[in-house]
Design an enzyme around this catalytic site. Structure first.
Site, PDB file in Angstrom:
ATOM      1  N   HIS A   1      45.350  33.456  25.596  1.00 32.62           N
ATOM      2  CA  HIS A   1      44.106  33.063  26.283  1.00 32.62           C
ATOM      3  C   HIS A   1      44.269  31.689  26.956  1.00 32.62           C
ATOM      4  CE1 HIS A   1      39.417  33.376  26.171  1.00 32.62           C
ATOM      5  NE2 HIS A   1      39.833  32.762  27.294  1.00 32.62           N
TER       6      HIS A   1
ATOM      7  N   ARG B   1      38.151  39.137  29.304  1.00 32.71           N
ATOM      8  CA  ARG B   1      37.888  39.000  27.874  1.00 32.71           C
ATOM      9  C   ARG B   1      38.539  40.196  27.190  1.00 32.71           C
ATOM     10  NH1 ARG B   1      37.081  34.393  28.520  1.00 32.71           N
ATOM     11  NH2 ARG B   1      35.228  33.150  28.078  1.00 32.71           N
TER      12      ARG B   1
ATOM     13  N   GLU C   1      39.782  38.119  19.234  1.00 36.88           N
ATOM     14  CA  GLU C   1      40.464  36.821  19.053  1.00 36.88           C
ATOM     15  C   GLU C   1      39.727  36.002  17.984  1.00 36.88           C
ATOM     16  OE1 GLU C   1      40.581  34.692  22.774  1.00 36.88           O
ATOM     17  OE2 GLU C   1      41.566  36.350  23.792  1.00 36.88           O
TER      18      GLU C   1
HETATM   19  N1  LIG Z   1      41.560  33.975  30.459  1.00 39.80           N
HETATM   20  C1  LIG Z   1      40.979  32.878  30.838  1.00 39.80           C
HETATM   21  O1  LIG Z   1      41.483  31.788  30.605  1.00 39.80           O
HETATM   22  C2  LIG Z   1      39.693  32.935  31.607  1.00 39.80           C
HETATM   23  C3  LIG Z   1      39.332  31.846  32.415  1.00 39.80           C
HETATM   24  C4  LIG Z   1      38.162  31.927  33.151  1.00 39.80           C
HETATM   25  C5  LIG Z   1      37.345  33.041  33.065  1.00 39.80           C
HETATM   26  N2  LIG Z   1      37.706  34.069  32.247  1.00 39.80           N
HETATM   27  C6  LIG Z   1      36.860  35.294  32.173  1.00 39.80           C
HETATM   28  O2  LIG Z   1      36.774  35.830  33.477  1.00 39.80           O
HETATM   29  C7  LIG Z   1      35.440  36.269  33.703  1.00 39.80           C
HETATM   30  C8  LIG Z   1      35.147  36.263  35.179  1.00 39.80           C
HETATM   31  O3  LIG Z   1      35.088  34.934  35.657  1.00 39.80           O
HETATM   32  P1  LIG Z   1      34.364  34.582  37.021  1.00 39.80           P
HETATM   33  O4  LIG Z   1      34.374  33.127  37.152  1.00 39.80           O
HETATM   34  O5  LIG Z   1      34.937  35.380  38.146  1.00 39.80           O
HETATM   35  O6  LIG Z   1      32.904  35.078  36.717  1.00 39.80           O
HETATM   36  P2  LIG Z   1      31.779  35.370  37.790  1.00 39.80           P
HETATM   37  O7  LIG Z   1      30.516  35.496  37.024  1.00 39.80           O
HETATM   38  O8  LIG Z   1      31.871  34.406  38.916  1.00 39.80           O
HETATM   39  O9  LIG Z   1      32.181  36.809  38.366  1.00 39.80           O
HETATM   40  C9  LIG Z   1      32.182  37.982  37.601  1.00 39.80           C
HETATM   41  C10 LIG Z   1      32.020  39.157  38.555  1.00 39.80           C
HETATM   42  O10 LIG Z   1      32.108  40.363  37.805  1.00 39.80           O
HETATM   43  C11 LIG Z   1      31.159  41.275  38.344  1.00 39.80           C
HETATM   44  N3  LIG Z   1      30.847  42.312  37.367  1.00 39.80           N
HETATM   45  C12 LIG Z   1      29.987  42.256  36.324  1.00 39.80           C
HETATM   46  N4  LIG Z   1      29.991  43.439  35.674  1.00 39.80           N
HETATM   47  C13 LIG Z   1      30.862  44.250  36.332  1.00 39.80           C
HETATM   48  C14 LIG Z   1      31.300  45.592  36.144  1.00 39.80           C
HETATM   49  N5  LIG Z   1      30.826  46.357  35.145  1.00 39.80           N
HETATM   50  N6  LIG Z   1      32.224  46.089  36.985  1.00 39.80           N
HETATM   51  C15 LIG Z   1      32.715  45.348  38.005  1.00 39.80           C
HETATM   52  N7  LIG Z   1      32.312  44.078  38.256  1.00 39.80           N
HETATM   53  C16 LIG Z   1      31.410  43.544  37.414  1.00 39.80           C
HETATM   54  C17 LIG Z   1      29.960  40.400  38.699  1.00 39.80           C
HETATM   55  O11 LIG Z   1      29.115  41.030  39.651  1.00 39.80           O
HETATM   56  C18 LIG Z   1      30.656  39.162  39.266  1.00 39.80           C
HETATM   57  O12 LIG Z   1      30.838  39.237  40.657  1.00 39.80           O
HETATM   58  C19 LIG Z   1      34.590  35.262  32.883  1.00 39.80           C
HETATM   59  O13 LIG Z   1      33.345  35.781  32.546  1.00 39.80           O
HETATM   60  C20 LIG Z   1      35.450  35.009  31.683  1.00 39.80           C
HETATM   61  O14 LIG Z   1      35.099  35.930  30.681  1.00 39.80           O
HETATM   62  C21 LIG Z   1      38.855  34.048  31.535  1.00 39.80           C
HETATM   63  O1  LIG Z   2      35.752  31.372  30.177  1.00 45.17           O
HETATM   64  C1  LIG Z   2      36.608  30.474  30.348  1.00 45.17           C
HETATM   65  O2  LIG Z   2      36.381  29.491  31.069  1.00 45.17           O
HETATM   66  C2  LIG Z   2      37.970  30.596  29.751  1.00 45.17           C
HETATM   67  O3  LIG Z   2      38.111  31.760  29.040  1.00 45.17           O
HETATM   68  C3  LIG Z   2      38.355  29.365  28.992  1.00 45.17           C
HETATM   69  O4  LIG Z   2      39.564  28.873  29.544  1.00 45.17           O
HETATM   70  C4  LIG Z   2      38.576  29.615  27.555  1.00 45.17           C
HETATM   71  O5  LIG Z   2      39.181  28.502  26.940  1.00 45.17           O
HETATM   72  P1  LIG Z   2      38.523  27.850  25.638  1.00 45.17           P
HETATM   73  O6  LIG Z   2      37.140  27.528  26.003  1.00 45.17           O
HETATM   74  O7  LIG Z   2      38.557  28.883  24.556  1.00 45.17           O
HETATM   75  O8  LIG Z   2      39.344  26.649  25.344  1.00 45.17           O
END
Ligand SMILES: NC(=O)c1ccc[n+]([C@@H]2O[C@H](COP(=O)([O-])OP(=O)(O)OC[C@H]3O[C@@H](n4cnc5c(N)ncnc54)[C@H](O)[C@@H]3O)[C@@H](O)[C@H]2O)c1
Ligand SMILES: O=C(O)[C@H](O)[C@H](O)COP(=O)(O)O
EC number: 1.1.1.290
Length: 360
Positions: free
Chosen positions: A264, A218, A247
């Protein structure tokens, strides 16, 4: 009379296919589905709604839901920082997200990013160490992909480490010394493990010269202003950024200093979006005590897969036909003015991208 009134983000695939006849096996009629732009869903739109299906751009809180009839909120996303889950729980509104739905897409984005950087900067990936912050669904998948290619990974995840997870973890200080750092944490403002500005000026200054920072978690996990300052002061570091602080606002000065900038879309594989909607279909069925009558595999595309060769030299060129990250970067940079208002459009019109790694 429709059985369920459903309001859904206009950018969520397959909502009609999965939700319009939901409950019809019990002799009920078609549900009513209203599609709206996620950023503009208002309380008025939800006056008679039973089910609200959102993506990450809808803030779901008291302001949106008070005095509406919504009983179920689903977010077809991994991240849940846009949802006030405490408010929902306190008001007996069922909530479900879609853990892991697009983790593969993000892992493929990160792999391609590292391969692109290595080619451009003439780095031998067998001598590079990647630091992964957050080893949940996405981070674990990134580790699996990189380790399968023989790339060394170090992992930081204090919440998992404190919970007794048996994997080997390192400190954030050790991660700062890696050649590549990639963030996969949720966005949290408070608490013991808050991630707001986890990557700050001090962190960036401590990274070695010629290193790479990737943020696809994020926006505010990285202090965007500090990232700009550090680069402006002459630090030799590359940034690949998919997410932006505030954003749809984008710090265009920072963007100008990135190696790759994307709007994103790291998780925007076709399969990831479909899985997201499908996980909500499963959750609503479970909530209503109904069977899942539509199998997921009938909805997913059959994509051509990349062949794992184990060869690290030429990696980017071998991945490019499957996912062209430079094309994504170009689309974003073509927006010359008013990116704030064009950010959502870039995402809405994102070209179809298919997942190219086979089962890990
Ligand atoms: N850019 C994109 O399109 C996109 C897509 C999917 C997810 N995301 C982001 O990625 C993040 C992670 O996704 P995920 O599926 O792995 O989530 P998840 O909840 O499975 O894993 C997150 C991990 O981060 C760890 N964590 C929490 N706080 C922490 C800290 N201070 N330091 C180190 N580790 C810490 C947690 O213990 C956990 O293991 C989501 O929360 C979302 O914000 C972005
Ligand atoms: O958290 C997620 O799953 C991702 O950031 C996701 O892909 C964001 O996409 P949006 O929901 O904004 O379309």
């Amino acid at each position: 009379m429709p059985m369920w009134n459903i309001v859904a983000d206009e950018n969520m695939p397959l909502v009609e296919e999965l939700f319009s006849t939901l409950g019809s096996e019990q002799g009920r009629n078609n549900n009513q589905i209203k599609r709206l732009a996620g950023r503009h869903i208002s309380r008025k739109d939800l006056a008679d709604a039973d089910i609200l299906l959102v993506r990450s751009i809808t803030s779901v809180n008291r302001q949106l839901l008070e005095e509406t009839s919504v009983k179920f909120v689903g977010s077809a996303t991994i991240g849940t920082d846009h949802v006030d889950t405490k408010y929902l729980a306190a008001n007996d509104i069922k909530f479900s997200s879609a853990p892991g739905c697009n983790a593969q897409g993000v892992a493929e984005y990160v792999l391609t990013s590292i391969a692109y950087w290595a080619e451009l900067r003439d780095r031998d990936l067998s001598e590079v160490t990647v630091g992964i912050i957050g080893a949940g669904n996405v981070g674990s998948r990134v580790i699996k992909v990189l380790e399968r290619l023989g790339i060394r990974c170090l992992v930081n995840d204090p919440p998992l480490e404190d919970s007794g997870d048996a994997r080997h973890f390192v400190s954030l200080d050790r991660i700062q010394q890696c050649d590549v750092v990639t963030c996969h944490v949720p966005f949290t403002r408070s608490g013991q493990y808050a991630t707001y500005h986890l990557v700050d000026e001090e962190f960036l200054e401590s990274m070695p010269n010629n290193s790479l920072l990737i943020n696809s978690a994020r926006g505010a996990v990285l202090d965007n202003k500090a990232a700009y300052r550090v680069k402006q002061a002459g630090k030799n570091i590359d940034y690949i950024l998919d997410v932006w602080e505030g954003e749809p606002e984008v710090n265009v000065e920072l963007m100008a200093k990135t190696l790759i900038a994307t709007p994103h879309i790291a998780g925007y594989s076709q399969e990831g979006k479909i899985r997201g909607t499908y996980q909500l279909y499963q959750a609503v069925n479970q909530w209503l005590g109904l069977e899942n009558t539509i199998p997921l595999n009938t909805l997913l595309p059959q994509a051509p897969k990349w062949h794992w060769s184990g060869l690290l030299s030429g990696l980017y060129q071998s991945l490019k036909p499957y996912y062209d990250i430079q094309a994504d970067d170009k689309r974003m940079r073509q927006v010359k003015t008013d990116i704030r208002n064009k950010f959502d459009h870039l995402r809405k019109t994102y070209p179809q991208r298919l997942e190219f790694l086979d089962t890990l």
